[in-house]
Design an enzyme around this catalytic site. Structure first.
Site, short mmCIF file in Angstrom:
data_model
loop_
_atom_site.label_atom_id
_atom_site.label_comp_id
_atom_site.label_asym_id
_atom_site.label_seq_id
_atom_site.Cartn_x
_atom_site.Cartn_y
_atom_site.Cartn_z
N ASN A 1 9.62 4.35 3.83
CA ASN A 1 9.44 3.83 5.18
C ASN A 1 10.70 3.12 5.65
O ASN A 1 11.58 2.80 4.86
CB ASN A 1 8.28 2.82 5.20
CG ASN A 1 6.96 3.42 4.83
OD1 ASN A 1 6.84 4.14 3.84
ND2 ASN A 1 5.94 3.12 5.59
N ARG B 1 0.83 -1.21 0.00
CA ARG B 1 0.00 0.00 0.00
C ARG B 1 0.87 1.26 0.00
O ARG B 1 0.92 1.99 -0.98
CB ARG B 1 -0.94 -0.01 1.23
CG ARG B 1 -2.07 1.03 1.15
CD ARG B 1 -1.67 2.44 1.50
NE ARG B 1 -1.18 2.58 2.87
CZ ARG B 1 -0.71 3.73 3.36
NH1 ARG B 1 -0.65 4.82 2.60
NH2 ARG B 1 -0.25 3.79 4.61
N ASP B 2 1.62 1.46 1.07
CA ASP B 2 2.37 2.69 1.23
C ASP B 2 3.51 2.80 0.21
O ASP B 2 3.86 3.89 -0.24
CB ASP B 2 2.94 2.77 2.65
CG ASP B 2 3.25 4.18 3.09
OD1 ASP B 2 3.25 5.08 2.24
OD2 ASP B 2 3.49 4.38 4.29
N CYS C 1 4.50 9.56 1.61
CA CYS C 1 3.21 10.17 1.31
C CYS C 1 3.31 11.08 0.08
O CYS C 1 4.17 11.96 0.04
CB CYS C 1 2.72 10.99 2.51
SG CYS C 1 1.21 11.90 2.21
#
Length: 318
Positions: A255, A21-22, A246
């Site tokens: 991350n 996802r991220d 983001c």
């Protein structure tokens, strides 16, 4: 502010993989759905059991994740798997309920400016709209992790007071969230800000489980994990290969890397349930699929006791 005993050596630490996802949300060329499924399955095969697989947001905002339902329908779900997805509103909650995920991650920023950039509304409006969204999730039996973005600092506003983070966490608890995830959206977390936020939440919302989501923008992501462990936190997000960031925050980078985190935890005496060699293989598959070099360190170097053939190593002359 209340503290908690450090996590004891040998304890089980939950590593939640958020790369599908991220990490994928920032990749511009569309990743074929079959490849996404292959990577998710490889990550599960390494022993990971918590994964944020996708996001139920507008395909216009995040076109890479427009195939959320197809990915969830196609993956292998091993026994004990806990599958989550990110949502932004009630429509996302309805899609998540249909897809039968185990939990969802909602998002409110601790910074007004970032909340406006991220979801185009002020914080109070976001929180006010959560009640209807949560009702859909409760009816579907889906657990809720209340996410707080820019929890340790904002690229637009600077310092974020820990009391502001704690206020939002308490609101989440009052609405029925079972945990709160603190997002280090642009890598502004430091050991001191992490400790302050954790203790402020424990004072304002006792009993609310805290999850930590760090980025490695300034190279201290794993140091912040160690602070979390010293404060008794046992749940950490990470992204395969160090993907992530983001798209609505200036200066965001990847991350903390899942392989690097698992290596740190295992070498520090904690249990993760993950086979590091298989996780490295999943990271290599991700890197090959994306056609780019990922920033993870353990992907490059391998485990600490990886052996090399001395016959293939140059011998010093003289």
């Amino acid at each position: 502010m209340p503290s908690q005993s450090p996590v004891p050596e040998g304890a089980r630490i939950t590593v939640c993989e958020v790369g599908p996802r991220d990490g994928f949300q920032n990749v511009k060329p569309f990743i074929p759905t079959a490849k996404k499924i292959e990577i998710v399955n490889a990550l599960f095969a390494s022993g990971l059991r918590h994964m944020q697989v996708t996001s139920f947001v507008s395909p216009r905002a995040v076109p890479q994740l427009a195939d959320a339902e197809e990915v969830l329908a196609g993956i292998d779900r091993p026994e004990g798997a806990h599958i989550s997805a990110l949502i932004a509103n009630r429509r996302g909650a309805e899609r998540a309920a249909t897809a039968q995920v185990d939990s969802v991650h909602t998002v409110v920023s601790a910074s007004e400016t970032h909340n406006l950039k991220n979801v185009n509304r002020p914080i109070e409006q976001s929180l006010g709209e959560m009640e209807a969204t949560f009702a859909v999730l409760f009816d579907a039996g889906i657990a809720i992790e209340g996410g707080i973005a820019t929890a340790f600092g904002c690229p637009f506003e600077g310092e974020v007071p820990p009391e502001q983070v704690a206020r939002i966490a308490r609101r989440y608890q009052e609405l029925g969230a079972t945990s709160v995830g603190l997002g280090d959206t642009t890598g502004m977390a430091t050991p001191l800000t992490v400790r302050a936020a954790i203790r402020a939440i424990r004072e304002a919302a006792p009993g609310l489980e805290i999850h930590l989501h760090f980025h490695n923008t300034r190279g201290v992501g794993l140091a912040c994990v160690q602070t979390g462990l010293s404060e008794g936190v046992t749940h950490y997000d990470a992204s395969v290969g160090g993907l992530g960031g983001c798209p609505f925050a200036a200066g965001a980078t990847g991350n903390i890397c899942t392989e690097d985190l698992v290596y740190l935890l295992q070498e520090s005496g904690y249990a993760t349930g993950v086979d590091l060699d298989k996780l490295i293989a999943a990271a290599a598959l991700t890197q090959e699929t994306l056609g780019t070099t990922l920033p993870g360190q353990v992907l490059k170097s391998g485990p600490r006791l990886k052996r090399h053939d001395p016959e293939l190593t140059v011998t010093a002359a003289g």
